[in-house]
Design a protein around this motif. Sequence first.
Motif, short mmCIF file in Angstrom:
data_model
loop_
_atom_site.label_atom_id
_atom_site.label_comp_id
_atom_site.label_asym_id
_atom_site.label_seq_id
_atom_site.Cartn_x
_atom_site.Cartn_y
_atom_site.Cartn_z
N ASP A 22 0.88 -1.26 0.06
CA ASP A 22 0.05 0.00 -0.08
C ASP A 22 1.07 1.16 0.05
OD1 ASP A 22 -2.38 1.72 0.12
OD2 ASP A 22 -3.12 0.45 1.70
N VAL A 23 0.20 2.51 0.03
CA VAL A 23 1.08 3.67 -0.23
C VAL A 23 1.84 3.98 0.91
CG1 VAL A 23 -0.27 4.72 -2.20
CG2 VAL A 23 -1.08 5.09 0.20
N ASP A 24 1.43 3.60 2.10
CA ASP A 24 2.19 3.77 3.33
C ASP A 24 3.44 3.36 3.27
OD1 ASP A 24 1.27 1.14 3.67
OD2 ASP A 24 0.49 1.45 5.53
N GLU A 25 3.71 2.31 2.47
CA GLU A 25 5.17 1.83 2.37
C GLU A 25 6.20 2.54 1.63
OE1 GLU A 25 6.41 -0.54 4.14
OE2 GLU A 25 4.53 -1.40 4.91
N ALA A 26 5.75 3.80 0.98
CA ALA A 26 6.26 4.64 0.21
C ALA A 26 7.80 4.93 0.93
CB ALA A 26 5.74 5.89 -0.31
N PRO A 27 7.67 5.67 2.13
CA PRO A 27 8.92 6.01 2.66
C PRO A 27 10.11 4.78 2.79
CG PRO A 27 6.94 6.82 4.07
CD PRO A 27 6.51 5.92 2.98
N ARG A 28 9.81 3.62 3.00
CA ARG A 28 10.62 2.47 3.02
C ARG A 28 11.15 2.02 1.70
NH1 ARG A 28 7.69 -2.11 6.15
NH2 ARG A 28 9.99 -3.02 5.92
N LEU A 29 10.11 2.39 0.60
CA LEU A 29 10.67 2.18 -0.72
C LEU A 29 11.85 3.25 -1.20
CD1 LEU A 29 7.50 0.81 -2.27
CD2 LEU A 29 9.69 -0.12 -2.62
N VAL A 30 11.33 4.66 -0.57
CA VAL A 30 12.33 5.64 -1.21
C VAL A 30 13.84 5.34 -0.28
CG1 VAL A 30 13.05 8.09 -0.54
CG2 VAL A 30 10.59 7.21 -1.25
N THR A 31 13.73 4.54 1.04
CA THR A 31 15.01 4.54 1.86
C THR A 31 15.85 3.34 0.94
OG1 THR A 31 14.15 5.02 3.79
CG2 THR A 31 15.99 3.50 3.97
N TYR A 32 14.85 2.29 0.35
CA TYR A 32 15.65 1.04 -0.18
C TYR A 32 16.44 1.62 -1.64
CZ TYR A 32 15.66 -2.91 -3.40
OH TYR A 32 16.18 -3.71 -4.26
N ILE A 33 15.58 2.56 -2.12
CA ILE A 33 16.17 2.84 -3.62
C ILE A 33 17.43 3.78 -3.51
CG2 ILE A 33 15.54 4.62 -5.41
CD1 ILE A 33 14.11 1.77 -5.71
N LYS A 34 17.34 4.78 -2.33
CA LYS A 34 18.48 5.51 -2.00
C LYS A 34 19.70 4.64 -1.34
CE LYS A 34 16.10 9.95 -1.09
NZ LYS A 34 15.90 10.89 -0.07
N ASP A 35 19.44 3.84 -0.59
CA ASP A 35 20.46 2.81 -0.17
C ASP A 35 20.99 1.98 -1.28
OD1 ASP A 35 19.86 3.68 2.52
OD2 ASP A 35 19.03 1.81 3.01
N ASN A 36 20.29 1.70 -2.50
CA ASN A 36 20.92 0.90 -3.54
C ASN A 36 21.34 1.76 -4.78
OD1 ASN A 36 20.80 -2.13 -2.63
ND2 ASN A 36 19.13 -1.13 -1.75
N VAL A 37 21.34 3.05 -4.63
CA VAL A 37 21.40 3.78 -5.92
C VAL A 37 22.72 3.28 -6.68
CG1 VAL A 37 22.39 6.06 -6.83
CG2 VAL A 37 20.43 6.02 -5.38
N GLU A 38 24.05 3.31 -6.02
CA GLU A 38 25.43 2.98 -6.35
C GLU A 38 25.39 1.48 -6.89
OE1 GLU A 38 29.85 2.94 -4.92
OE2 GLU A 38 28.73 4.66 -4.38
N HIS A 39 24.72 0.61 -6.36
CA HIS A 39 24.67 -1.00 -6.37
C HIS A 39 23.84 -1.23 -7.72
CE1 HIS A 39 24.18 -5.22 -5.74
NE2 HIS A 39 22.96 -5.03 -5.67
N LEU A 40 22.82 -0.37 -7.91
CA LEU A 40 21.94 -0.65 -9.09
C LEU A 40 22.32 0.05 -10.12
CD1 LEU A 40 18.52 -0.93 -7.12
CD2 LEU A 40 19.97 -2.83 -8.10
N ALA A 41 23.15 0.77 -10.06
CA ALA A 41 23.55 2.01 -11.29
C ALA A 41 23.92 1.48 -12.41
CB ALA A 41 24.57 2.90 -10.76
N PRO A 42 24.67 0.25 -12.47
CA PRO A 42 25.13 -0.23 -13.70
C PRO A 42 24.14 -0.94 -14.53
CG PRO A 42 26.68 -0.89 -11.96
CD PRO A 42 25.64 -0.28 -11.46
N TRP A 43 22.83 -1.46 -14.02
CA TRP A 43 21.96 -1.98 -14.51
C TRP A 43 20.49 -1.06 -14.68
CZ3 TRP A 43 25.40 -5.09 -15.46
CH2 TRP A 43 26.22 -5.67 -14.33
N SER A 44 20.55 0.12 -14.45
CA SER A 44 19.29 1.11 -14.27
C SER A 44 19.38 2.02 -15.10
CB SER A 44 19.33 1.76 -12.89
OG SER A 44 19.36 0.81 -11.80
N PRO A 45 18.09 2.41 -16.03
CA PRO A 45 17.96 3.53 -16.83
C PRO A 45 18.05 4.87 -16.06
CG PRO A 45 15.78 2.77 -16.21
CD PRO A 45 16.93 1.65 -15.41
N PRO A 46 18.11 5.78 -16.85
CA PRO A 46 18.35 7.11 -16.15
C PRO A 46 16.77 7.17 -15.39
CG PRO A 46 18.60 7.33 -18.34
CD PRO A 46 18.11 6.00 -18.28
#
Length: 194
Positions: A22-46
């Motif tokens: 549900d939408v209340d998980e948005a803050p946790r998803l933002v944390t997950y995404i930010k924590d993994n920016v560098e890790h996922l960069a080689p496989w991610s679109p802009p």
Amino acid sequence: MANKIYEIPVIETARLVLTLPDVDEAPRLVTYIKDNVEHLAPWSPPRPEKYYTEDFWREKLLASQEDFRQGKALELVLFSKETPLGSIVGQCSFTGISRGPFQACYLGYNLDYRAVGHGYMFEALTGAIAYVFDDLKLHRIMANYIPTNERSAKLLRRLNFLTDGYSRDYLFIAGRWQDHVLTSLTNYEMTTVT
């Protein structure tokens, strides 16, 4: 089947719970995404700047729920059963669902850098693929990977995906057009179109 309204699944494996939160998980998803920016960069679109905001993820989760209810996509978040708050371990998505004579979709996935090498994605995709084949009644799942992504190649082979071909300049990833190996998994139990 294209207009069927589905109930949002909760897929449980030994160590994970996969669902479209549900939408209340948005803050946790933002944390997950930010924590993994560098890790996922080689496989991610802009990504646009707003991708890293709670507002974006609230809208994304609402849109994902609607897409699922309309039978267009299934975008799951992987929650750990092993931590008290059920930390986010990764994501997997089955998008571009096509019905009619094709009955197929595209698979994408990503994993938290701390979870790499522990079999989480194999476990998650084993459960999710069973749901996609058995409950959504799809015939084919396609997954494509950059040739240098050896972990994805190994994972897909372990899940019995077969190589269909090779496409040059297939997707714009990590700032440039990149070749991809094209693979698929077929549901041989499905012998008719529903």
